[in-house]
Design an enzyme around this catalytic site. Structure first.
Site, mmCIF file in Angstrom:
data_model
loop_
_atom_site.group_PDB
_atom_site.id
_atom_site.type_symbol
_atom_site.label_atom_id
_atom_site.label_comp_id
_atom_site.label_asym_id
_atom_site.label_seq_id
_atom_site.Cartn_x
_atom_site.Cartn_y
_atom_site.Cartn_z
ATOM 1 N N GLU A 260 -89.875 48.043 -20.876
ATOM 2 C CA GLU A 260 -89.397 49.425 -20.809
ATOM 3 C C GLU A 260 -88.333 49.684 -21.875
ATOM 4 O OE1 GLU A 260 -90.704 51.871 -18.862
ATOM 5 O OE2 GLU A 260 -92.162 50.275 -18.475
ATOM 6 N N TRP A 263 -90.216 50.233 -24.996
ATOM 7 C CA TRP A 263 -90.821 51.577 -25.075
ATOM 8 C C TRP A 263 -89.800 52.567 -25.633
ATOM 9 C CZ3 TRP A 263 -95.341 53.803 -25.228
ATOM 10 C CH2 TRP A 263 -96.450 53.213 -24.632
ATOM 11 N N TRP A 291 -104.451 75.120 -26.459
ATOM 12 C CA TRP A 291 -103.668 75.429 -25.269
ATOM 13 C C TRP A 291 -103.861 76.871 -24.842
ATOM 14 C CZ3 TRP A 291 -102.778 70.889 -23.705
ATOM 15 C CH2 TRP A 291 -102.418 69.864 -24.592
ATOM 16 N N ASN A 326 -89.964 58.025 -13.117
ATOM 17 C CA ASN A 326 -90.833 57.992 -14.295
ATOM 18 C C ASN A 326 -92.310 58.092 -13.948
ATOM 19 O OD1 ASN A 326 -91.084 57.625 -17.253
ATOM 20 N ND2 ASN A 326 -92.223 55.810 -16.640
ATOM 21 N N TRP A 344 -97.985 71.289 -24.262
ATOM 22 C CA TRP A 344 -97.033 70.244 -23.884
ATOM 23 C C TRP A 344 -95.618 70.571 -24.332
ATOM 24 C CZ3 TRP A 344 -94.413 67.831 -27.862
ATOM 25 C CH2 TRP A 344 -94.972 67.950 -29.155
ATOM 26 N N TRP A 367 -94.222 63.181 -23.692
ATOM 27 C CA TRP A 367 -95.060 64.372 -23.608
ATOM 28 C C TRP A 367 -96.248 64.300 -24.556
ATOM 29 C CZ3 TRP A 367 -95.729 68.105 -20.222
ATOM 30 C CH2 TRP A 367 -94.761 68.259 -19.223
#
Length: 456
Positions: A260, A263, A291, A326, A344, A367
């Site tokens: 993590e 990341w 979109w 999360n 997004w 996102w």
């Protein structure tokens, strides 16, 4: 005299800029500049401003213990800073300014203006990251765009983390100037300051780390580190976290948490090399969906009134606390883009406006991952099922009932079916058909990719 300019690095330990300034052998003074209107342009909401204010006050106390005065300015926009800081350097006899590199486009532009316009040198340093973002490349010398090989390379490259100490105390210096008026009403769930961050880190390592691999995906459990707000404000450095982790017995929990941390490094690495991401550009524009605009659907998603219990629980937790688990963040993001087909960027902005731990790189990366147009993104045909996610990760419905009290009396097995099975008159029906909407997204996206392929 050496000046240290603090931004998203509100600590005295493991602070390369502060440490380097103290090594010059001259008195050190400190400056923090609040830019509320600029922050609003970056979708920084009041909670994050409150969090910064609280941690700036904690930083002031920590610096005072080292004899370093902290002056706080309020400059509404970045454009107001160069002339004022230049005047201060002349008036106060500042010999050099020290700061950490910013990652966003506006932050980099401000640093360049200061470097060009200040009457003294501006020394910029990499913050206490786990890796040197400029040095991590593929075997062919390119940039990583997929997390797993990036993380593998980082694990090979990383030296044992050695956080820097706080500088030695100096003779107390007088403040540069009186503070400007800047305050926020502080009503937060996290205690501010380095000592609080250190206690939270120690408690996590001692009490939660061993079970982290198993517990981190369960939103009703206290299974995460709860450190993300400290990382976001730079109260805790990733190097300090990795050092604490290295002192623990290795195991699945330790390896999962290191993953993590990597990341977070991955998303910062991407922003370092692609500054345009800070302006909401997709890393891979060709993978953008078409979109659809629907203000009513967007409002219902923001309010936690979608009719999908786990989605609504997550959005209500976000609105009430400034934080969301999360696992549920991923679900709520997937729902907005693949069930509601909404851009997004609107979700990215809303999260940043609400989150205490809003981090430009991580929020943008997450996102774009959900939307399928970023690095290592979830493929266009993958979507999160709200019912399957709640059945797997909130099987007893504890998290849902905590944040959606209308469903307090609904049996768990019905929570994971939704629709008419809920039998809760105060709770809305599902706003869309999940299977139909995600199938339509997949079909439209596949058609779009075919059209793009033929056009090229």
């Amino acid at each position: 005299m050496q000046l240290v300019w603090f931004r998203d690095d509100l600590r005295v330990h493991d602070h390369p800029a502060l440490f380097a300034a103290a090594q010059r052998g001259e008195p050190v003074v400190a400056l923090y500049i609040a830019s509320p209107q600029q922050w609003q342009l970056h979708d920084c909401g009041p909670r994050k401003a409150q969090w910064h204010y609280a941690n700036v006050q904690a930083l002031r106390e920590a610096l005072a213990g080292l004899g370093i005065p902290l002056t706080v300015w309020r400059c509404e926009h970045f454009d107001d800073i160069p002339a004022r800081l230049g005047a201060l350097c002349n008036e106060a006899g500042i010999g050099a300014v020290h700061c950490h590199h910013g990652l966003g486009v506006n932050e980099r532009a401000l640093e360049q203006k200061l470097a060009d316009q200040l009457p003294v040198p501006l020394h910029r340093y990499a913050d206490a990251n786990l890796v040197d973002y400029s040095a991590i490349t593929t075997g062919q010398g390119g940039l990583y765009q997929v997390f797993t090989p990036f993380a593998r390379r980082c694990r090979q490259w990383m030296a044992p983390p050695q956080p820097l100490p706080a500088p030695e105390p100096q003779a107390a210096q007088p403040p540069l100037q009186a503070d400007d008026a800047w305050s926020e009403t502080v009503d937060l769930l996290w205690p501010a300051g380095e000592q609080a961050a250190a206690r939270t880190l120690a408690r996590f390592c001692q009490q939660r780390l061993s079970a982290y691999h198993d517990d981190r995906d369960w939103p009703a459990k206290a299974g995460t580190s709860a450190l993300s707000p400290y990382f976001a404000a730079g109260v805790l450095s990733p190097r300090q976290a990795a050092h604490a982790l290295s002192q623990q017995a290795d195991g699945e929990g330790a390896q999962s948490w290191l993953n993590e941390l990597l990341w977070r490094e991955f998303y910062r690495y991407l922003l370092y090399h692609h500054a345009r991401l800070s302006r909401h550009d997709a890393l891979f524009p060709a993978k953008e969906a078409r979109w659809e605009a629907n203000d009513e659907w967007l409002r219902r998603w923001q309010q936690g009134r979608t009719g999908f219990p786990l989605v609504d629980a997550g959005m209500r937790q976000l609105n009430a606390t400034g934080w969301m688990h999360n696992r549920v963040r991923m679900l709520c993001a997937s729902f907005l883009v693949k069930d509601l087909h909404i851009d997004w960027r609107l979700g990215e902005a809303y999260f940043m406006q609400q989150l205490v731990d809003g981090d430009l790189a991580s929020n943008n990366g997450g996102w774009q991952w959900a939307a399928g147009c970023g690095a290592d993104a979830a493929p266009y045909f993958r979507s999160f099922s709200p019912y399957r996610q709640s059945e797997r990760f909130d099987p007893d419905g504890d998290y849902i009932r905590q944040w959606v009290p209308e469903l307090a009396e609904v049996p768990a097995r019905q929570l994971h079916k939704g629709g008419p099975f809920l039998l809760a008159p105060d709770y809305p029906a599902p706003m869309v058909d999940h299977k139909a909407q995600t199938a339509r997204f997949t079909a439209q996206f596949k058609q779009q990719m075919e059209e793009t392929r033929h056009a090229s």
